[in-house]
Design a protein around this motif. Structure first.
Motif, PDB file in Angstrom:
ATOM      1  N   LEU A   1      -4.119  -0.120   6.180  1.00 41.21           N
ATOM      2  CA  LEU A   1      -3.713   0.059   4.783  1.00 41.21           C
ATOM      3  C   LEU A   1      -3.808   1.524   4.378  1.00 41.21           C
ATOM      4  CD1 LEU A   1      -5.369  -3.051   3.064  1.00 41.21           C
ATOM      5  CD2 LEU A   1      -3.001  -2.764   3.821  1.00 41.21           C
ATOM      6  N   ASN A   2      -4.872   2.188   4.831  1.00 43.96           N
ATOM      7  CA  ASN A   2      -5.051   3.608   4.529  1.00 43.96           C
ATOM      8  C   ASN A   2      -3.964   4.445   5.197  1.00 43.96           C
ATOM      9  OD1 ASN A   2      -7.873   5.927   4.706  1.00 43.96           O
ATOM     10  ND2 ASN A   2      -6.360   5.610   3.115  1.00 43.96           N
ATOM     11  N   LEU A   3      -3.594   4.055   6.418  1.00 40.32           N
ATOM     12  CA  LEU A   3      -2.537   4.756   7.139  1.00 40.32           C
ATOM     13  C   LEU A   3      -1.211   4.640   6.391  1.00 40.32           C
ATOM     14  CD1 LEU A   3      -1.460   6.227   9.643  1.00 40.32           C
ATOM     15  CD2 LEU A   3      -1.180   3.997  10.747  1.00 40.32           C
ATOM     16  N   SER A   4      -0.943   3.465   5.861  1.00 35.03           N
ATOM     17  CA  SER A   4       0.298   3.237   5.125  1.00 35.03           C
ATOM     18  C   SER A   4       0.402   4.155   3.913  1.00 35.03           C
ATOM     19  CB  SER A   4       0.370   1.772   4.682  1.00 35.03           C
ATOM     20  OG  SER A   4       1.573   1.524   3.980  1.00 35.03           O
ATOM     21  N   SER A   5      -0.699   4.264   3.158  1.00 36.42           N
ATOM     22  CA  SER A   5      -0.684   5.128   1.971  1.00 36.42           C
ATOM     23  C   SER A   5      -0.674   6.604   2.370  1.00 36.42           C
ATOM     24  CB  SER A   5      -1.891   4.827   1.069  1.00 36.42           C
ATOM     25  OG  SER A   5      -3.115   5.046   1.739  1.00 36.42           O
TER      26      SER A   5
ATOM     27  N   VAL B   1       3.338   5.872  -3.046  1.00 38.25           N
ATOM     28  CA  VAL B   1       4.500   6.643  -3.506  1.00 38.25           C
ATOM     29  C   VAL B   1       4.469   6.786  -5.021  1.00 38.25           C
ATOM     30  CG1 VAL B   1       7.015   6.647  -3.745  1.00 38.25           C
ATOM     31  CG2 VAL B   1       5.968   6.025  -1.552  1.00 38.25           C
ATOM     32  N   LEU B   2       4.200   5.688  -5.701  1.00 37.49           N
ATOM     33  CA  LEU B   2       4.119   5.723  -7.161  1.00 37.49           C
ATOM     34  C   LEU B   2       2.928   6.563  -7.620  1.00 37.49           C
ATOM     35  CD1 LEU B   2       4.955   2.002  -8.035  1.00 37.49           C
ATOM     36  CD2 LEU B   2       6.447   4.002  -8.209  1.00 37.49           C
ATOM     37  N   GLY B   3       1.832   6.491  -6.867  1.00 35.06           N
ATOM     38  CA  GLY B   3       0.650   7.273  -7.209  1.00 35.06           C
ATOM     39  C   GLY B   3       0.900   8.762  -7.119  1.00 35.06           C
TER      40      GLY B   3
ATOM     41  N   SER C   1       0.838  -1.195   0.000  1.00 38.21           N
ATOM     42  CA  SER C   1       0.000   0.000   0.000  1.00 38.21           C
ATOM     43  C   SER C   1       0.875   1.248   0.000  1.00 38.21           C
ATOM     44  CB  SER C   1      -0.920  -0.003   1.231  1.00 38.21           C
ATOM     45  OG  SER C   1      -1.748   1.133   1.251  1.00 38.21           O
ATOM     46  N   PHE C   2       1.948   1.216   0.777  1.00 40.18           N
ATOM     47  CA  PHE C   2       2.884   2.329   0.855  1.00 40.18           C
ATOM     48  C   PHE C   2       3.578   2.557  -0.492  1.00 40.18           C
ATOM     49  CE2 PHE C   2       7.005   4.254   1.583  1.00 40.18           C
ATOM     50  CZ  PHE C   2       6.753   5.240   2.522  1.00 40.18           C
ATOM     51  N   ILE C   3       4.092   1.478  -1.079  1.00 43.86           N
ATOM     52  CA  ILE C   3       4.782   1.574  -2.370  1.00 43.86           C
ATOM     53  C   ILE C   3       3.832   2.097  -3.447  1.00 43.86           C
ATOM     54  CG2 ILE C   3       5.892   0.239  -4.215  1.00 43.86           C
ATOM     55  CD1 ILE C   3       6.906  -1.671  -2.020  1.00 43.86           C
TER      56      ILE C   3
ATOM     57  N   ALA D   1      -3.854  -4.186  -2.231  1.00 40.73           N
ATOM     58  CA  ALA D   1      -3.180  -3.175  -1.419  1.00 40.73           C
ATOM     59  C   ALA D   1      -2.362  -2.220  -2.292  1.00 40.73           C
ATOM     60  CB  ALA D   1      -2.280  -3.842  -0.390  1.00 40.73           C
ATOM     61  N   PHE D   2      -1.668  -2.767  -3.279  1.00 39.69           N
ATOM     62  CA  PHE D   2      -0.851  -1.939  -4.176  1.00 39.69           C
ATOM     63  C   PHE D   2      -1.734  -1.006  -5.012  1.00 39.69           C
ATOM     64  CE2 PHE D   2       1.100  -1.123  -8.299  1.00 39.69           C
ATOM     65  CZ  PHE D   2       2.308  -0.559  -7.915  1.00 39.69           C
TER      66      PHE D   2
END
Length: 275
Positions: A189-193, A93-95, A88-90, A149-150
Motif C-alpha cells: 500500500l505504501n509503495l502504491s502511494s 494523487v489527490l493528496g 491507495s494510489f488514487i 487505503a484511500f
C-alpha cells in the motif's frame, strides 16, 4: 543532474549512503525510514524540493525490495492488495494535488492525536498482532480496507509522517493480521502511494538522478536485510520496532508542532558536522 552537488565531497556522499542504508533497514521492518534519509539528503546539499523528490525515488526502490522479500516469504495477501492498492494510489494523487492548496501544518494536531491513540492502544493490548487471526476477505472488511487505503494514500501524498505506523495498525485491526503480515501488506500500500508521488516529482523535474539511483542501490540492500530479519524473527521482533518508530515519529511531530523545534534541521546540522 548526474554530478555531485556543488561543494559536496566524496565523504559526504559515503555518509549519505550509510544513512540511507540505516533508513531502509528500519523502514523495511516498521516504517519511518524517512526520518533518517530525508535529513541526510538535505545535509548533502540538495535543495529542499529536489531532496524530497530524490528521497521519494530512492525510498520507492527500497520499498520494492522489501516488498519482494515479504512476498517471497508468503507474507502478502495479493487478493487483498489487488482490491486495495489502487485506492491507495488514487488517494495519494489527490493528496499531492491538495497539498499545493492547503498548508499541511493543519494536519499536525489530528495526526498527533491519532498516533498517540495508536501507541496507547498497542501498549495496552499486549497480544495485539501477536498471532495471525485473518480468516477470509468479506464484503465488510474489504469495504473498511478500501476506505483505509484511500485515506492513508491521501495522507501519505498530502502529509506523510506516521504513514507506516497507521497502515500496520489499520491492517491488524481490520483484517486481524499479525505484525509480520501487516508489515508486508503495508509495504504494498505504501509503495502504491509512493509511486504516485514519484510520478509527480519526476514530471516536475525535482530529482537528482545520480543521488536517486545510487542511494536506491544502497537502500535496496538495507531494505532486503531488514525485511529478511522481520520475516525470520516475526512479530515479536517487529512489534517493539513498531512501538519505537511510532514513538520517535510522535515525538518529532510534537516537538515541531507544539514547541516549534525543527528536528529535521537539527539532524541536518548535526550530520553536517561530519560531512
Amino acid at each position: 543532474m548526474f554530478s555531485l552537488v556543488e561543494g559536496a565531497s566524496l565523504s559526504s556522499f559515503i555518509f549519505l549512503g550509510l544513512a540511507c542504508f540505516c533508513a531502509a533497514f528500519i523502514d523495511a521492518i516498521a516504517g519511518g525510514g524517512g526520518l533518517i534519509s530525508l535529513p541526510a539528503f538535505l545535509a548533502s546539499g540538495l535543495p529542499a524540493h529536489v531532496a524530497l523528490g530524490t528521497n521519494k525515488i530512492a525510498a520507492c526502490c527500497s520499498t520494492i525490495a522489501s516488498s519482494a522479500k515479504f512476498a517471497q516469504s508468503g507474507k502478502i495477501n495479493w487478493t487483498m492488495m489487488k482490491k486495495l492498492a489502487i485506492f491507495s494510489f488514487i488517494g495519494a494523487v489527490l493528496g499531492v494535488k491538495t497539498v499545493v492548496m492547503i498548508d499541511s501544518k493543519y494536519l499536525y494536531p489530528i495526526a498527533i492525536v491519532l498516533l498517540l491513540l495508536v501507541l496507547i492502544y498497542t501498549l495496552h493490548n499486549k497480544n495485539l498482532g501477536e498471532e495471525n487471526q485473518f480468516k477470509e476477505l468479506t464484503s465488510q472488511n474489504i469495504k473498511y480496507g478500501i476506505i483505509m487505503a484511500f485515506v492513508m494514500g491521501f495522507y501519505d501524498g498530502f502529509f506523510g509522517p506516521g504513514t507506516g505506523s497507521f497502515l500496520i495498525f489499520a491492517l491488524i485491526r481490520i483484517f486481524k493480521l499479525d505484525f509480520t503480515n501487516a508489515s508486508g501488506n503495508a509495504k504494498i500500500l505504501n509503495l502504491s502511494s509512493n509511486i504516485a508521488s514519484v510520478i509527480v516529482f519526476s514530471y516536475m523535474g525535482k530529482v537528482n538522478l545520480l543521488y536517486a539511483f545510487s542511494m536506491a542501490a544502497i537502500m535496496i540492500i538495507g531494505a532486503t536485510i531488514g525485511a529478511k530479519m522481520a520475516v525470520t524473527r516475526g512479530s515479536k521482533f517487529i512489534k517493539p520496532m513498531f512501538l519505537i518508530v511510532t514513538t520517535i515519529v510522535l515525538t518529532k511531530m510534537i516537538a515541531e508542532s507544539i514547541f516549534h523545534i525543527d528536528i529535521s534541521s537539527l539532524i541536518k546540522s548535526y550530520m553536517s558536522i561530519f560531512i
